[in-house]
Design an enzyme around this catalytic site. Structure first.
Site, mmCIF file in Angstrom:
data_model
loop_
_atom_site.group_PDB
_atom_site.id
_atom_site.type_symbol
_atom_site.label_atom_id
_atom_site.label_comp_id
_atom_site.label_asym_id
_atom_site.label_seq_id
_atom_site.Cartn_x
_atom_site.Cartn_y
_atom_site.Cartn_z
ATOM 1 N N LYS A 4 0.847 -1.209 0.000
ATOM 2 C CA LYS A 4 0.000 0.000 0.000
ATOM 3 C C LYS A 4 0.872 1.245 0.000
ATOM 4 O O LYS A 4 0.594 2.223 -0.696
ATOM 5 C CB LYS A 4 -0.948 -0.017 1.215
ATOM 6 C CG LYS A 4 -2.053 -1.056 1.062
ATOM 7 C CD LYS A 4 -2.857 -1.291 2.334
ATOM 8 C CE LYS A 4 -3.792 -2.486 2.131
ATOM 9 N NZ LYS A 4 -4.559 -2.886 3.289
ATOM 10 N N GLN B 282 -4.449 -1.825 9.448
ATOM 11 C CA GLN B 282 -4.404 -3.122 8.773
ATOM 12 C C GLN B 282 -5.066 -4.190 9.658
ATOM 13 O O GLN B 282 -4.713 -4.338 10.822
ATOM 14 C CB GLN B 282 -2.939 -3.496 8.471
ATOM 15 C CG GLN B 282 -2.774 -4.783 7.695
ATOM 16 C CD GLN B 282 -3.327 -4.701 6.276
ATOM 17 O OE1 GLN B 282 -3.186 -3.702 5.598
ATOM 18 N NE2 GLN B 282 -3.983 -5.763 5.838
ATOM 19 N N ASP C 285 -11.030 2.904 4.008
ATOM 20 C CA ASP C 285 -11.460 1.515 3.820
ATOM 21 C C ASP C 285 -12.985 1.430 3.715
ATOM 22 O O ASP C 285 -13.521 0.437 3.223
ATOM 23 C CB ASP C 285 -11.004 0.655 5.011
ATOM 24 C CG ASP C 285 -9.711 -0.113 4.738
ATOM 25 O OD1 ASP C 285 -9.376 -0.311 3.556
ATOM 26 O OD2 ASP C 285 -9.057 -0.512 5.716
#
Ligand code: NAD
Length: 297
Positions: free
Chosen positions: A52, A96, A119
């Site tokens: 990422k 994460q 997200d």
């Protein structure tokens, strides 16, 4: 001929569009910033986070990374999130997953500022998605929606079956497909581990999205001729390779490719789209937070 849906190519187009958005933001004096937080020693999670960060660098997004000791308290993680929420140079905050067992995942998702929740997992953003007013669409299902559009797969009036009901893939995927509007308007069935007679649900499906996390779960005998089959699964199976394993999807590729009208490969299908849509959400977030109009791809 079965069409192979090229996720790498579509993702490259999305990244190029994101890079244009970065230029627009730069003209307004804004550098978009994505903060990743890792509270885990899991090598796979470490790899995902570093990918990422690399993706950000490639399109001109400033990557900020914070490691939190996997044994630290939940309070330590929350302080880190609070600090990132408050930073003007950070437009997206991503923790994460999974977090360690002693940390409540739901509390983590609630702690992230919904405006920075790239997200799309904060309950406020989930609610907006369900209500048809999404702020940030979750990256994997959004990537699938983009792939279908890129290959002119008609969702309007189609019968779609989503296999899997997770919060990150199955449920938001079904919500996107069922919404009124472009990329939606599908009659959508959600199947899961308690579904009886999956085969009958798949028998008439024009679009199948497989996200069960079971290697090669869907085979050609389950698919109707000409269907579009999107394979979200990424599963490690033991193999005689240097790494000792190989990655396979939830779809038995060769057998389904014989029947389907279009199919995504693994790797090279949904995976690159998930990564590209995170960049998309980050420039969207930066544009929203600085009131700059960005022409999203
Ligand atoms: P998950 O384990 O959270 O959910 C799996 C779902 O499959 C569950 O809802 C379960 O009810 C359903 N399921 C299990 N057995 C089933 C059965 N026999 N019949 C029907 N449904 C069944 O997994 P997830 O996080 O949603 O991920 C699914 C897969 O997608 C995994 O392989 C994961 O690695 C992969 N994934 C890929 C990407 C990507 O970018 N390509 C992103 C996220 C997840």
């Amino acid at each position: 001929m079965t069409e192979v849906i090229d996720g790498e190519a579509v993702a490259a187009d999305v990244r190029a569009g994101v890079a244009d958005c970065v230029d627009t933001l730069a003209d307004a004096g804004v550098t978009p910033g994505l903060a990743t937080v890792l509270m885990s020693d899991d090598p796979a999670s470490e790899t995902y986070v570093s990918m990422k960060q690399r993706d950000c660098e490639e399109v001109g997004i400033e990557g900020i990374h914070v490691d939190v000791d996997a044994d630290a308290s939940a309070a330590t993680l929350f302080e880190t999130i609070d600090e990132l929420n408050g930073r003007d140079d950070v437009h997206g905050v991503l923790v994460q997953l999974p977090v360690p067992a002693h940390v409540d995942r739901r509390e983590v998702l609630r702690r992230i500022d919904p405006e920075k929740d790239v997200d799309g997992f904060h309950p406020e953003n989930v609610g907006r998605l369900v209500a048809g007013d999404a702020r940030y669409k979750p990256c994997t299902p959004h990537g699938v929606q983009k792939l279908l559009a890129a290959y002119d797969v008609e969702t309007d009036g189609a019968d779609a079956v989503v296999i899997g009901r997770s919060d990150i893939v199955g449920k938001p995927m079904a919500n996107l497909l069922v919404q009124k509007g472009p990329g939606g308007n599908a009659t959508t069935t959600v199947c899961h581990s308690h579904t009886s007679d999956l085969e009958s649900k798949l028998a008439d499906a024009d679009i199948v999205v497989a996200a069960a996390g079971i290697p090669e779960f869907v085979d050609g005998s389950m698919i109707t001729s000409g269907a579009t089959v999107i394979d979200v699964g990424i599963n490690r199976v033991d193999a005689d390779t240097d790494r000792g394993y190989e990655l396979v999807g939830d779809v038995a590729y060769d057998s389904v490719a014989d029947v389907a009208g279009a199919i995504t490969p693994v790797p090279g299908g949904v995976g690159p789209m998930t990564r590209a849509m995170l960049l998309y959400n980050t420039v969207k977030a930066a544009g929203r937070q600085h009131d700059v109009d960005v022409d999203l791809p």
